[in-house]
Design a protein around this motif. Structure first.
Motif, PDB file in Angstrom:
ATOM      1  N   GLN A 166       0.825  -1.202   0.000  1.00 41.48           N
ATOM      2  CA  GLN A 166       0.000   0.000   0.000  1.00 41.48           C
ATOM      3  C   GLN A 166       0.866   1.262   0.000  1.00 41.48           C
ATOM      4  O   GLN A 166       0.494   2.272  -0.583  1.00 41.48           O
TER       5      GLN A 166
ATOM      6  N   LYS B  45      -4.560   3.309   1.506  1.00 41.59           N
ATOM      7  CA  LYS B  45      -5.199   2.294   2.347  1.00 41.59           C
ATOM      8  C   LYS B  45      -6.716   2.355   2.214  1.00 41.59           C
ATOM      9  O   LYS B  45      -7.388   1.329   2.135  1.00 41.59           O
TER      10      LYS B  45
ATOM     11  N   GLN C  80      -9.154  -0.657   1.001  1.00 39.57           N
ATOM     12  CA  GLN C  80     -10.223  -1.131   1.890  1.00 39.57           C
ATOM     13  C   GLN C  80     -11.597  -0.966   1.255  1.00 39.57           C
ATOM     14  O   GLN C  80     -12.434  -1.866   1.326  1.00 39.57           O
TER      15      GLN C  80
END
Length: 185
Positions: free
Chosen positions: A129, A144, A148
């Motif tokens: 990431q 991130k 997600q």
């Protein structure tokens, strides 16, 4: 080796039964083959060197046992209504994980571009990431968040399309489409 036969029974009995029943039409023969496979597993599990290869090892035993059944009974694979040639299918190719993976590819392609890019780079090209944030010129927290959110969207698409049965290791052992109108699978 820390693999116990009871643990193997709990984890693999249902997937093995499904695997066999897809390839052997006769219910009694399928049950006999199932018992024969577990006898082979019980006898030989001590010789398994790499515990992380247990799944492939078990389904290779199943694959070979089914082939032996066809040979012993002088049956031709082409004459069955199984729809698959055992010679060209490995156990790994027929697992539910593999089948779901093909659906996931379509789902990833349907993601909005920012999330699609984040998922492709991190999940399929093994980019961290942090590397993703540097490549895209965004903050680490931004990278991130994209990953997600992309994962969350994929999970929602998958659960909206399929009912999953998952084993203790997180592997999909069976699935059922919730609707025939699912555009991904």
């Amino acid at each position: 080796m820390s693999t116990c036969i009871n643990c193997v029974w709990e984890e693999f009995s249902l997937p093995l039964k499904r695997f066999i029943k897809k390839r052997v039409a006769n219910e009694q023969d399928a049950e006999d083959i199932f018992q024969e496979i577990f006898l082979k597993i019980h006898k030989n599990i001590g010789g398994l060197m790499k515990e992380n290869r247990l799944h492939a090892w078990i389904f290779r035993i199943a694959h070979n046992t089914i082939k032996d059944y066809y040979r012993r009974n002088n049956l031709k694979l082409e004459s069955t209504d199984l729809g698959e040639d055992l010679e060209s299918n490995t156990a790994e190719e027929t697992s539910a994980n593999t089948e779901i993976a093909s659906c996931l590819k379509i789902m990833v392609e349907s993601l909005p571009e920012t999330y699609k890019q984040a998922i492709l780079l991190t999940e399929f090209q093994s980019m961290t990431q942090k590397e993703l944030s540097e490549k895209l010129g965004i903050s680490l927290s931004g990278a991130k968040s994209r990953v997600q959110r992309g994962r969350k969207m994929l999970k929602e698409m998958l659960l909206g399309c399929c009912q999953l049965e998952i084993d203790s290791r997180g592997n999909i052992i069976d699935y059922k489409h919730k609707s025939s109108e699912c555009k991904y699978c």
